[in-house]
Scaffold this motif. Structure first.
Motif, PDB file in Angstrom:
ATOM      1  N   UNK A 162      11.000  -1.923   6.020  1.00  0.00           N
ATOM      2  CA  UNK A 162       9.804  -1.429   5.227  1.00  0.00           C
ATOM      3  C   UNK A 162       8.426  -2.028   5.842  1.00  0.00           C
ATOM      4  N   UNK A 163       8.448  -3.525   5.398  1.00  0.00           N
ATOM      5  CA  UNK A 163       7.459  -4.132   5.774  1.00  0.00           C
ATOM      6  C   UNK A 163       6.900  -4.220   7.242  1.00  0.00           C
ATOM      7  N   UNK A 195       9.268   9.981   1.137  1.00  0.00           N
ATOM      8  CA  UNK A 195       8.883  10.295   2.720  1.00  0.00           C
ATOM      9  C   UNK A 195      10.093   9.322   3.500  1.00  0.00           C
ATOM     10  N   UNK A 196      10.238   8.206   2.889  1.00  0.00           N
ATOM     11  CA  UNK A 196      11.181   7.301   3.813  1.00  0.00           C
ATOM     12  C   UNK A 196      12.325   6.721   3.185  1.00  0.00           C
ATOM     13  N   UNK A 206       3.383   2.644  11.233  1.00  0.00           N
ATOM     14  CA  UNK A 206       4.369   3.826  11.482  1.00  0.00           C
ATOM     15  C   UNK A 206       4.629   4.372  10.180  1.00  0.00           C
ATOM     16  N   UNK A 207       4.517   3.664   9.001  1.00  0.00           N
ATOM     17  CA  UNK A 207       4.637   4.176   7.628  1.00  0.00           C
ATOM     18  C   UNK A 207       3.256   4.083   7.037  1.00  0.00           C
ATOM     19  N   UNK A 208       2.672   5.349   6.716  1.00  0.00           N
ATOM     20  CA  UNK A 208       1.077   5.351   6.392  1.00  0.00           C
ATOM     21  C   UNK A 208       1.060   4.882   4.995  1.00  0.00           C
ATOM     22  N   UNK A 209      -0.113   4.428   4.783  1.00  0.00           N
ATOM     23  CA  UNK A 209      -0.507   4.057   3.219  1.00  0.00           C
ATOM     24  C   UNK A 209      -0.324   5.195   2.143  1.00  0.00           C
ATOM     25  N   UNK A 221       0.624  -1.145   0.192  1.00  0.00           N
ATOM     26  CA  UNK A 221       0.114   0.054   0.140  1.00  0.00           C
ATOM     27  C   UNK A 221       0.840   1.416   0.040  1.00  0.00           C
ATOM     28  N   UNK A 222       2.101   1.097  -0.331  1.00  0.00           N
ATOM     29  CA  UNK A 222       2.991   2.256  -0.397  1.00  0.00           C
ATOM     30  C   UNK A 222       3.707   2.322  -1.744  1.00  0.00           C
ATOM     31  N   UNK A 223       4.136   3.430  -2.100  1.00  0.00           N
ATOM     32  CA  UNK A 223       5.219   3.392  -3.427  1.00  0.00           C
ATOM     33  C   UNK A 223       6.637   2.944  -3.140  1.00  0.00           C
TER      34      UNK A 223
END
Length: 349
Positions: free
Chosen positions: A311-312, A196-197, A319-322, A41-43
């Protein structure tokens, strides 16, 4: 063993290093996976240093450091001594061969055979030690006394020009994303992407220190996240304690991160620019080895999987938003095929 450079590297040193290594180290690609993006759900943008010359990012720092001493007229440069579990060993040996410099590398006797043989094939003279019963700094001091005057010790991470060389990896990531061309949601895109990260593996800290310096200069809003093995969380402990914590040599399949402590030069850089350190298990690394092999058709060594596993974990915890833009550093792909097959098939070391 103390380093020969006491001052901290700057972004200007990274820019200079990028010019030094141009045409020697590869400008490695950024890869994407629609399957990975959809699942998390992230790029995700993967910096493929497993496709780097000699199979890992270490050629950047090794070549930059040796080149620096070759330009120094203040002493008679006779050769290089270092210690390494494998990738820095290969980088120093290969760089020495390219620059016609003698190299001596102290390696643990249980280092991956592939890395030992590659180091020798590049022209490095290898001396073994037991990483669980011997102190490699003490071994290095003894070995250096047997080498010609003018032999310089270049450590794997705690060195100004090594850190600067590794920082070129981050410089490439951020500059490439400023003019990104690729496919997203089945459409060709051309856009500027702000991360972002950025997830980076942590052993001694040279790579994440250099990359965080590049981020501070080019993309200051990017959060730099370090990832290390759960069995060897000295960086996590050090960041929490505000001082360098030394641990026993960790027992983990991530041999490139079997360090006991962070470097004196890298630690203040990490304190200033790294947002968080997370840890992952060997089992999680194996799962990502399988992902890279099956889905992306790439061989990645266990240490190289630390970033994606981190990351997973942070996506799963929320902690890492979608919808976030996330970079992942794949540090290397040097793993014996027999061991690789054993790990991905049985899940054991």
């Amino acid at each position: 063993m103390s380093t020969s450079s006491e001052d901290l590297p700057t972004y200007e040193d990274i820019v200079a290093a990028s010019k030094t290594i141009a045409g020697v180290a590869h400008h490695t690609p950024l890869a994407t996976s629609r399957i990975l993006d959809t699942k998390l759900g992230v790029r995700v943008f993967l910096k493929c240093e497993n496709l780097q010359r000699m199979g890992a990012f270490k050629i950047r720092g090794g070549y930059n450091a040796i080149s620096h001493y070759m330009k120094d007229d203040s002493f008679d440069f006779k050769g290089v001594l270092t210690y390494s579990s494998g990738n820095h060993a290969q980088a120093i040996a290969l760089s020495g061969g390219l620059l016609n410099v003698n190299t001596t590398i102290i390696m643990p006797k249980d280092a991956p055979p592939l890395k030992v043989e590659a180091t020798k094939s590049y022209g490095g003279s290898v001396i073994f030690y037991d990483r669980y019963t011997e102190n490699r700094d003490e071994v290095a001091i003894k070995v250096k006394k047997t080498l010609p005057d003018g032999t310089v010790f270049i450590p794997p991470y705690d060195h100004k020009y090594v850190i600067a060389g590794q920082g070129t990896c981050g410089k490439e990531i951020f500059e490439d994303l400023q003019h990104w061309k690729g496919t997203y949601n089945d459409a060709q895109t051309e856009e500027a992407i702000a991360l972002d990260y950025l997830f980076v593996c942590v052993g001694g800290g040279g790579l994440i220190a250099g990359i965080s310096l590049a981020a501070a200069a080019i993309s200051p809003n990017t959060k730099i996240i370090g990832v290390e093995p759960e069995a060897g969380n000295d960086a996590q402990q050090s960041m929490a304690a505000g001082k360098i914590i030394t641990i026993e040599t960790p027992r983990t399949i991530a041999d490139g991160a079997q360090t006991q402590h962070l470097g004196n030069l890298v630690f203040p850089i990490m304190q200033k620019h790294v947002s968080k350190i997370v840890t992952v298990t060997d089992e999680e690394l194996i799962e990502d080895m399988k992902f890279f092999g099956q889905t992306m058709k790439m061989i990645v060594e266990p240490t190289g999987c630390l970033g994606l596993a981190g990351l997973r974990k942070m996506v799963a915890s929320g902690e890492v938003p979608k919808g976030s833009n996330c970079g992942v550093l794949i540090s290397g792909g040097n793993v014996d095929l027999e061991r690789y097959c054993k790990l991905i098939s049985s899940g054991s070391g």
